[in-house]
Design an enzyme around this catalytic site. Sequence first.
Site, PDB file in Angstrom:
ATOM      1  CB  CYS A 233      -2.428 -17.400  23.381  1.00 49.03           C
ATOM      2  SG  CYS A 233      -3.120 -16.795  21.819  1.00 49.03           S
TER       3      CYS A 233
ATOM      4  CB  CYS B 172       1.484 -14.475  20.614  1.00 51.74           C
ATOM      5  SG  CYS B 172       0.447 -14.728  22.078  1.00 51.74           S
TER       6      CYS B 172
END
Length: 414
Positions: free
Chosen positions: A133, A230
Amino acid sequence: HTERDNDACAEVLDKNKIPTSVDLLAGRYTGVQREEVAVLLSGGVDSSVAMRLLMEQGMKVVPFYLKIWLQDELAHLNECPWEEDVGAASAVCEQAGVKLETINLQKEYWDQVVSYTVREAKMNRTPNPDVMCNSRIKFGVFYDSVGKHFSNIASGHYARTEVDFQTNEVTLLKSPDRVKDQTYFLANLRAEQLRKALFPLGFYQKTQVRALAEKFELPNRNRKDSQGICFLGKLRFSDFLEHYLGTQPGPLVDYDHGLVVGTHRGFWFYTLGQRKGICLSGGPWYVVCKNAELNTVYVSRNYDALEKSRSVFEVEDLNWIGSAPTMHQLHALQVKVRHSSETLNCFFQLISPGKAAVTLETSTLSLAPGQFAAFYRGDICLGSGVICSDFASDSAPKEVIGVTDKQLQAHNFL
């Protein structure tokens, strides 16, 4: 907008597709190097404090919320966490007197991170979507389309950077808070991505950040820190994997005796060192290794035994943030094989430009293929590689014995 900005937007709109917010924002900020700092605001305390610290220093900021929640097909599995997050981020911005920009990166996140996570799990490797990410989304897609037009990109990571303005070399350094230090998650970034990065929390302890949230009277100051991956929010990773990979029952085999002691739902649901979810009595049982071809998960009640620890492994896809260490420097490195405060002394030997053998001074458990290994020299994070060896599987029992419940009971497995 400038005339050039409008032309850029028109160019996007002329395409035979509906423009995304990334397209529009890229057009809006194209053509002029902005003096503001683009702040990645998640709705959590850390990124909120980071933004307020920049404002306290007199910097102009433009906060961005990146919507990376999974596509609507998973909505039935869990409540959408992004609505709560963006609500918190909006409240923080309203208090600070700045406008929050929200960018939908669901498709980009699927292409760059989620598909990687599913693919790695299916290949019997341990993915790290949070590392991806940072390198592919926050300092990847966002940087390439919007962030590069700003003076800097700031986030709430616990890490530090130093830039030598004569040589233009950038150094990534650990946070003084060894527990919260997040350089492990940033170790796959390239130098050009880090050059524009600002980490305002780099010199702070977590307790100090919480105190600053109280001082600033942030609307979200009592929010708990996020845990886990996340993009999942409160969704369990096992539910996510089941949605995309389904189930595939197979044998649970005692690593020490070669006996079938139970059944698992699919090898991708298990990670090395895992204790929960094995559902065997007489434990605790731990996952030692897996065999994807045989769809077999090997477990043991003697996980901490010396013979199960490893002191040698190989890494591939090496990423050096700056110049590659010299041969002399390779003799005195440290490594993290997971996000923790623990670093291990190691000897590093290059096999080829992108691959190396790593020998640890002290052995460790749970070295899983697919895990990232971050390399350090003192406080400096040099870069990372992906673990590609699986020595535990090599030493797993070659012959598996299927036994009856009565025999299992005799071995105290039931």
